[in-house]
Design a protein around this motif. Structure first.
Motif, short mmCIF file in Angstrom:
data_model
loop_
_atom_site.label_atom_id
_atom_site.label_comp_id
_atom_site.label_asym_id
_atom_site.label_seq_id
_atom_site.Cartn_x
_atom_site.Cartn_y
_atom_site.Cartn_z
N ILE A 248 0.85 -1.21 0.00
CA ILE A 248 0.00 0.00 0.00
C ILE A 248 0.87 1.25 0.00
CG2 ILE A 248 -1.60 1.35 1.41
CD1 ILE A 248 -2.88 -1.29 2.27
N LEU A 249 1.93 1.26 0.81
CA LEU A 249 2.80 2.42 0.90
C LEU A 249 3.54 2.65 -0.41
CD1 LEU A 249 4.26 1.96 4.50
CD2 LEU A 249 2.58 3.65 3.74
N GLU A 250 3.94 1.55 -1.08
CA GLU A 250 4.67 1.68 -2.34
C GLU A 250 3.74 2.12 -3.46
OE1 GLU A 250 6.35 -2.17 -2.86
OE2 GLU A 250 8.13 -1.75 -1.64
N GLY A 251 2.52 1.56 -3.49
CA GLY A 251 1.59 1.87 -4.59
C GLY A 251 0.70 3.05 -4.30
N ARG A 252 0.74 3.55 -3.07
CA ARG A 252 -0.08 4.69 -2.68
C ARG A 252 -1.58 4.43 -2.91
NH1 ARG A 252 3.12 9.41 -2.19
NH2 ARG A 252 5.24 8.70 -1.78
N LYS A 253 -1.97 3.15 -2.82
CA LYS A 253 -3.40 2.83 -2.96
C LYS A 253 -3.67 1.52 -2.25
CE LYS A 253 -2.91 0.42 -7.38
NZ LYS A 253 -3.38 0.35 -8.78
N LEU A 254 -4.95 1.32 -1.91
CA LEU A 254 -5.35 0.11 -1.21
C LEU A 254 -5.23 -1.08 -2.14
CD1 LEU A 254 -8.55 1.34 0.69
CD2 LEU A 254 -6.23 1.08 1.59
N CYS A 255 -4.93 -2.23 -1.57
CA CYS A 255 -4.83 -3.44 -2.39
C CYS A 255 -5.79 -4.50 -1.86
CB CYS A 255 -3.40 -3.97 -2.40
SG CYS A 255 -2.72 -4.30 -0.77
N ASP A 256 -5.96 -5.52 -2.65
CA ASP A 256 -6.91 -6.58 -2.29
C ASP A 256 -6.51 -7.24 -0.97
OD1 ASP A 256 -8.18 -6.06 -4.61
OD2 ASP A 256 -7.16 -7.65 -5.75
N GLY A 257 -7.51 -7.57 -0.22
CA GLY A 257 -7.25 -8.30 1.03
C GLY A 257 -7.24 -7.43 2.26
N CYS A 258 -7.16 -6.12 2.10
CA CYS A 258 -7.07 -5.26 3.29
C CYS A 258 -8.42 -5.13 4.00
CB CYS A 258 -6.53 -3.89 2.92
SG CYS A 258 -7.64 -2.91 1.89
N VAL A 259 -9.48 -5.62 3.36
CA VAL A 259 -10.81 -5.54 3.99
C VAL A 259 -10.84 -6.34 5.29
CG1 VAL A 259 -13.25 -6.08 3.73
CG2 VAL A 259 -11.96 -5.16 1.79
N SER A 260 -10.21 -7.54 5.27
CA SER A 260 -10.21 -8.38 6.48
C SER A 260 -9.49 -7.67 7.63
CB SER A 260 -9.54 -9.73 6.18
OG SER A 260 -8.19 -9.53 5.77
N LEU A 261 -8.39 -7.00 7.31
CA LEU A 261 -7.65 -6.27 8.35
C LEU A 261 -8.52 -5.11 8.88
CD1 LEU A 261 -5.06 -5.60 9.94
CD2 LEU A 261 -4.34 -4.20 7.98
N THR A 262 -9.19 -4.41 7.96
CA THR A 262 -10.04 -3.29 8.37
C THR A 262 -11.16 -3.76 9.29
OG1 THR A 262 -9.59 -2.22 6.25
CG2 THR A 262 -11.46 -1.38 7.53
N LYS A 263 -11.74 -4.92 8.97
CA LYS A 263 -12.82 -5.46 9.82
C LYS A 263 -12.30 -5.80 11.22
CE LYS A 263 -15.71 -7.48 6.19
NZ LYS A 263 -16.22 -8.76 5.60
N ARG A 264 -11.09 -6.40 11.24
CA ARG A 264 -10.54 -6.77 12.55
C ARG A 264 -10.26 -5.53 13.39
NH1 ARG A 264 -7.46 -10.27 9.58
NH2 ARG A 264 -5.50 -9.14 9.89
N MET A 265 -9.69 -4.50 12.73
CA MET A 265 -9.40 -3.28 13.47
C MET A 265 -10.69 -2.61 13.94
SD MET A 265 -6.20 -3.30 13.66
CE MET A 265 -6.31 -5.10 13.54
N GLY A 266 -11.71 -2.66 13.10
CA GLY A 266 -13.00 -2.10 13.50
C GLY A 266 -13.57 -2.85 14.70
#
Length: 872
Positions: A248-266
């Motif tokens: 994400i930091l290299e591409g400056r955009k969200l990538c596939d799979g980060c939804v699961s991390l976002t749910k866990r953090m939520g």
């Protein structure tokens, strides 16, 4: 299974693999077992410790911990047994910890040994969990895990948490902190450890739920436990999901799979908010009340002072982990002076600390985009910093300057960090392995020695409070605590000195002023300190009671009573106020009101041995000895170790003639404490049982160490006189007379012993002195008894006129008894005053018509009178 090849036996491949598995399992067991064993062995010498300091309030005086309240009440009260809604509550909500205290109390009947065993066991469990976390979660080399575990097991910073029983809150919070963290990581797809996925997904909802439940339990053990949510979240993001985060930091955009991390953090954030809302709700929306002395920096009006001092304190906590040479049970005002200027040289230490911390963070960031040992560095820093945040004053004001127990969980990060450093040294300098291992071993031995020695500090109140004065002599609180101990011990002069030091170091402590006032013989000075305490804290109930008692005794009775009534308004269950006010009612002969007050005190304090004992003393004073004995025994039901109730029970039994039972009680009391008064009473019991020789041996043994105790000398002389050992008896009394020349009791006893030896003139000298003392004090009962004895001595010396004079003085003072009139009748009879003699004989017979001696003497007198009449 074996194969034969040219008559040489060789293991098969399967057998070799089994051997490797068994060796690996054995190795893993050793890596966990050695630190666990070290954790137990290192704290063996703390098991005999007593309840100390905060233990007395959190356990001994806490009905929830003792099991005297309903089980549900534990979940409505704070750690100290007060309702969470009470404005004076400390707001520390730790019901799980209190439940473990309750369990300990139940199985051991309040024996501190069981509490200490539990603490050591839990510390061993925490050590094992840390090693397991290093091995199975952080995937560290065995030697790193082993050293981290041993370092944690033996670190002296943990003595307050392990040897101090209330420190169990930190240990339990640490255990469930690690369990929650382990379950969170275990709930994820393990492929993240091999960098095969960008963002791991939850593979076990059950484990994730278990992690959240463990977080809640950790928080209910101690508030610090909630920080595991931050630990799990940051480790999940920065370590488990690092490949995805780098992408994400290299591409400056969200990538596939980060939804699961976002749910866990939520989920973690939502649960954290719910826990915090619940915690604020339990606190009734109120923050705990702290005083300046608890945390001076937080009360400073200057932002610069607060920032500089807080920063220095963070550095100091780190320094205690690195060099735990100065450890103390209480770091309050005066322990660490405020940093009030940027030119304070201590700022250099703070700058150095943050510089090293910045280097470690920079080193991690430098290797952020690749999986390496920097993950362990980050983990160590997270463990070191996150659990410490609640104690840092950043989020809210805390009630201490520095507390070693709050470093229990953060020390896990420190131990891993040090172990990792040693591992890197071994890899970088392979030719110096022996030196590195030797230095590490010596370091651990030094820590073991420090921990072992520090455990002894936590054995007793004396050792704990004495160590505080020695280590932090500028800390007013440690002088105050040591003075309290000395006061309880009876060392009043030393206690006064330490209270004075506490007042000098911190003049704004109302309790120090109040307690100092109770020890001062100069009533004006005492009144000043009581008033000073009330000026500093207008609701100081102890000062109200003490000042009220002083004024009452000085004659200002209405004002004294009003002050005690004010103390009861402040705290309607304050037993000291009830007891003191009841005592005032006794002094004014208001027996019914005194009884009502004692009944109220017992109703409000049903678990107070002191209240039951004081009511027993009240009943004893009223002559209701049987009921007094009942309440002394009730006090012992509440507290079997209440020594004064044991002794007073023995006194009642002795007065009732139950001497064998009295002897048993006195010996029970002496096993707890060798007290002069108790030893003296045991000697009296022996004497009354006819065991004079045992009584003499006891008194002689005690008087070797206490040759100036007048009570012991007095009773010793009585036993000797009963055994007709007049010379030794007289010598003992002469010593007592020198010590207490105006004691009527001692002077009277001396006259009796001299009288038994027909040394009546010497006896009269002592009696004359005693009469002078009694006249000065206007003690009519004592005067009457003295004049009677004075008359007896004169009668024995055939000084009949002087004897008549003495008996008449006794008669004036209320000695209207058959014996006095019989003596006056006989003396007048001898002197030929027949009319006066007949008058007194008739008075004897009016009181006792069957008095044989009076009848015989009257008959003889009538015969003499008839002879006189016949001669006329």
């Amino acid at each position: 299974m074996m194969e034969l090849n040219n008559n040489i036996s060789k293991p098969t491949k399967r057998c070799r693999n089994n051997w490797k598995v068994r060796f690996k399992q054995c190795n893993i067991s050793a890596v966990i077992g050695i630190p666990v064993a070290a954790a137990i062995v290192c704290y063996v010498n703390c098991l005999e410790g007593d309840f100390l300091h905060d233990d007395l309030f959190a356990i001994k005086s806490n009905r929830d911990a003792r099991g005297d309240s309903s089980l549900s009440q534990v979940f409505y009260n704070d750690f100290w047994g007060k309702a969470m809604t009470d404005k004076t509550s400390h707001k520390s909500y730790r019901p799980i910890t209190v439940l473990t205290f309750r369990w300990n109390y139940y199985i051991s009947d309040g024996n501190p040994y069981a509490f200490h065993v539990t603490n050591v066991f839990l510390h061993a469990v925490m050590t094992g969990l840390l090693v397991y976390t290093c091995m199975d979660i952080f995937l560290l080399q065995n030697r790193v895990c082993l050293m981290a575990g041993i370092l944690f097991a033996v670190h002296p910073i943990h003595t307050e948490a392990v040897s101090g029983i209330v420190g169990r809150a930190d240990i339990l919070a640490g255990i469930f902190f690690l369990i929650s963290f382990i379950l969170h990581i275990k709930s994820l797809d393990i492929r993240w450890q091999k960098s095969s996925v960008l963002f791991p997904e939850v593979q076990s909802a059950g484990l994730l739920c278990g992690s959240l439940v463990s977080t809640g339990v950790a928080m209910l053990c101690k508030e610090q436990g909630i920080t595991v949510l931050g630990m799990s979240a940051l480790y999940d993001i920065l370590v488990c999901s690092r490949p995805g985060l780098v992408r994400i930091l290299e591409g400056r955009k969200l990538c596939d799979g980060c939804v699961s991390l976002t749910k866990r953090m939520g989920l973690l954030c939502s649960v954290g908010v719910c826990f915090l809302v619940f915690r604020v709700w339990m606190m009734n929306g109120q923050m705990p009340f702290f005083q300046y002395q608890d945390n001076p920096a937080s009360f400073s009006p200057h932002l610069l002072t607060r920032c500089l001092t807080y920063s220095y304190l963070w550095m100091y906590n780190g320094l205690l982990l690195l060099f735990p040479s100065t450890l103390c049970y209480d770091w309050q005002v005066g322990s660490i002076p405020l940093v009030e200027s940027i030119f304070d040289p201590r700022n250099l230490a703070t700058i150095s600390f943050f510089f090293m911390l910045a280097l470690l963070i920079w080193h991690w960031w430098k290797h952020f985009d690749s999986q390496s040992s920097s993950d362990v560095l980050l983990t160590s820093l997270l463990l070191l910093v996150l659990p410490f945040l609640p104690a840092s004053n950043i989020l809210f004001r805390v009630g201490f300057v520095l507390a070693e127990r709050v470093l229990y969980i953060p020390s896990t990060g420190y131990c891993i960090l040090i172990s990792l450093g040693v591992h890197h040294l071994l890899e970088r300098f392979p030719t110096r392995k022996t030196h590195i291992f030797t230095t590490s071993a010596l370091l651990i031995l030094v820590l073991v020695g420090k921990t072992w020695n520090q455990n002894y500090t936590w054995i007793s109140r004396e050792s704990l409070f004495r160590s505080g004065v020695k280590i932090l002599p500028h800390n007013a609180k440690v002088h105050y605590n040591y003075a309290n101990y000395l006061k309880d011990k009876g060392s009043l002069a030393a206690a006064t000195d330490h209270y004075q030091v506490a007042v000098n170091l911190y003049p704004d402590n109302p309790s120090a002023h109040n307690n100092l006032g109770t020890l001062l013989s100069n009533k004006s000075q005492a009144e000043y300190h009581f008033r000073q305490a009330l000026a500093l804290c207008e609701d100081h109930k102890g000062a109200h009671v003490n000042l009220g008692s002083l004024l009452f005794n000085r004659g200002e009775r209405e004002l004294g009573v009003s002050l005690l009534q004010r103390a009861l308004e402040i705290d309607p269950s304050y037993k000291e106020a009830f007891v003191a006010l009841a005592g005032m009612m006794v002094e004014t002969q208001n027996w019914n009101e005194a009884d009502r007050l004692f009944q109220s005190a017992m109703s409000n304090n049903p678990m107070s041995a002191q209240v039951y004992h004081n009511y027993g003393t009240f009943l004893h004073r009223r002559g209701e000895e049987t009921r007094a004995l009942e309440f002394y025994q009730r006090a012992l039901e509440v507290d079997p170790g209440h020594i004064i109730s044991i002794v007073d029970t023995a006194r009642c039994l002795k007065n009732q003639g139950r001497l064998v039972q009295a002897e048993h009680k006195l010996k029970q009391a002496l096993k707890m404490e060798k007290d002069d008064a108790t030893l003296d009473m045991l000697g009296v019991v022996y004497f009354e049982m006819g065991r004079s020789r045992e009584a003499i041996i006891l008194y002689e043994d005690v008087l070797k160490d206490r040759p100036n105790n007048t009570n012991l000398l007095f009773h010793y002389s009585q036993v000797l006189a009963k055994n007709l050992e007049f010379e030794k008896s007289e010598a003992a009394l002469l010593q007592a007379v020198r010590l207490s020349p105006n004691s009527i009791e001692i002077l009277t006893q001396m006259s009796k012993i001299l009288g038994q030896q027909a040394r009546h003139k010497e006896a009269l000298t002592y009696l004359d002195h005693a009469i002078t003392v009694a006249l000065r004090t206007n003690d009519k009962q004592a005067l009457m008894d003295l004049f009677l004895q004075h008359g007896d001595h004169n009668k024995d010396m055939q000084q009949y006129s002087a004897a008549i004079k003495s008996f008449n003085e006794a008669l004036k003072l209320g000695g209207n008894s058959p014996n006095v009139h019989l003596n006056l009748g006989a003396l007048n009879h001898i002197l030929g005053n027949y009319t006066e003699a007949k008058h007194h004989y008739l008075l004897v017979l009016s009181m006792d018509p069957n008095h044989t001696i009076a009848k015989d003497n009257l008959q003889k007198l009538e015969h003499l009178l008839s002879q006189e009449r016949s001669h006329l």
